[in-house]
Design a protein around this motif. Structure first.
Motif, short mmCIF file in Angstrom:
data_model
loop_
_atom_site.label_atom_id
_atom_site.label_comp_id
_atom_site.label_asym_id
_atom_site.label_seq_id
_atom_site.Cartn_x
_atom_site.Cartn_y
_atom_site.Cartn_z
N ASP A 32 5.74 3.93 2.52
CA ASP A 32 4.45 4.44 3.00
C ASP A 32 4.61 5.91 3.34
O ASP A 32 5.16 6.25 4.38
N THR A 41 0.84 -1.18 0.00
CA THR A 41 0.00 0.00 0.00
C THR A 41 0.87 1.23 0.00
O THR A 41 2.03 1.20 0.37
N SER A 73 -8.25 -5.12 8.06
CA SER A 73 -8.40 -5.44 6.63
C SER A 73 -9.68 -4.87 6.02
O SER A 73 -10.14 -5.35 4.99
N TRP A 124 -7.31 0.75 2.29
CA TRP A 124 -7.24 -0.48 3.09
C TRP A 124 -6.76 -0.17 4.50
O TRP A 124 -5.88 0.67 4.70
N SER A 125 -7.34 -0.85 5.47
CA SER A 125 -6.94 -0.69 6.86
C SER A 125 -6.11 -1.90 7.29
O SER A 125 -6.57 -3.04 7.19
N ARG A 126 -4.92 -1.65 7.78
CA ARG A 126 -4.07 -2.73 8.28
C ARG A 126 -4.66 -3.34 9.56
O ARG A 126 -4.43 -4.51 9.86
N LYS A 127 -5.42 -2.55 10.29
CA LYS A 127 -5.93 -2.99 11.59
C LYS A 127 -6.88 -4.17 11.46
O LYS A 127 -6.76 -5.15 12.19
#
Length: 222
Positions: free
Chosen positions: A215, A25, A92, A87-90
Motif C-alpha cells: 500500500d 488495494t 467498505s 475503496w474505503s477500509r473503514k
C-alpha cells in the motif's frame, strides 16, 4: 448527445467488495511526497495505457480521505475511456471514477446513465461548474473537461454529497509517478490491440487473486 456506452470491465457495485477483498488495494503514489523509484518516460507510460485500450488523455486519478485505489479495477470505459474504483477500509464504501468523451448539458443530463447505470430516472442539478446527479440510491458529480467528462459516483448511504463533490473536483490527470503505479507493465511480446471499432475493449490481464503489492500512499487519501 447521449452516451449509451457500456463498460465490460466494470463490475456491479455490489460485487466490488468481494473483488477488492480478493485482489487487495493499492494507492497511487504522489511523486513529490514519496519518490520511490524513477518513473518510466512519458512515451513508455502512454504505450502502457494504449496497450490496455486506453486513451492516455482520458486517464485520471483522484483523492479522497480514507479511500485507496483498487488497482485491479483499472480498465476501459466505453470505446477508449477510463474507469477505476476506490475503496474505503473503514466502511467498505466505494467511489467509481469514469472518464469518457462527450459533454453534459441540461438537455441530455437526464438521459445519460449514472455510474454503471441504475435503470431508473436520473435527477440533475447544476452545482457551479459541475452537475450533481441522483438515481435509485446512487449519486454522482460530473465535471466537464475539454471534450470529455469526468464523473465520480457512489452510494448515497455510504458517501455524502460533500465528500463526493470533493473527490470529483480533486480528479486530475496523473503525474508520471502516479501513472507508473496505476498502469501494469507492458508485455512487449504481445501483439498490439486491434483498432477500435466502437466496441469496448475487454481487459484480459486481471489475475484471479491479488499480487500482494504494498500500500503506497496517495496524497490525502489516508
Amino acid at each position: 448527445m447521449s452516451m449509451p456506452r457500456t463498460a465490460r470491465v466494470l463490475l456491479p457495485l455490489a460485487l466490488l467488495p468481494l473483488v477488492l477483498a480478493a485482489c487487495g488495494t493499492e494507492k497511487v503514489v504522489v511523486a513529490d511526497r514519496e519518490p520511490l523509484v524513477p518513473a518510466p518516460d512519458r512515451a513508455e507510460l502512454h504505450a502502457r495505457a494504449e496497450a490496455l485500450g486506453l486513451t492516455p488523455g482520458l486517464v485520471y486519478v483522484t483523492e479522497s480521505p480514507g479511500f485507496t485505489l483498487a488497482k485491479q479495477s483499472v480498465g476501459v470505459y466505453g470505446a477508449d475511456g477510463f474507469s477505476a474504483a476506490y475503496w474505503s477500509r473503514k466502511n467498505s464504501a466505494q467511489l467509481l471514477l469514469l472518464v469518457d468523451r462527450g459533454a453534459m448539458t441540461a438537455g441530455n443530463c437526464p438521459e445519460q446513465p449514472l455510474g454503471q447505470g441504475t435503470g431508473e430516472e436520473v435527477g440533475c442539478e447544476r452545482d457551479g461548474d459541475a452537475w450533481y446527479r441522483t438515481s435509485a440510491g446512487q449519486h454522482e458529480y460530473a465535471v466537464q473537461e475539454d471534450g470529455h467528462l469526468v464523473r465520480v459516483s457512489a452510494a448515497t448511504a455510504t458517501v455524502d454529497r460533500a465528500a463526493l463533490r470533493a473527490a470529483a473536483l480533486a480528479a486530475h490527470r496523473p503525474t508520471d509517478a502516479e501513472l507508473a503505479v496505476l498502469l501494469p507493465p507492458r508485455h512487449h511480446d504481445k501483439p498490439p490491440p486491434p483498432p477500435h471499432d466502437g466496441v469496448p475493449t475487454e481487459r484480459g490481464d486481471l489475475p484471479p487473486v491479488g499480487d500482494g503489492a504494498p500500500d503506497n500512499e496517495v496524497g490525502a487519501s489516508g
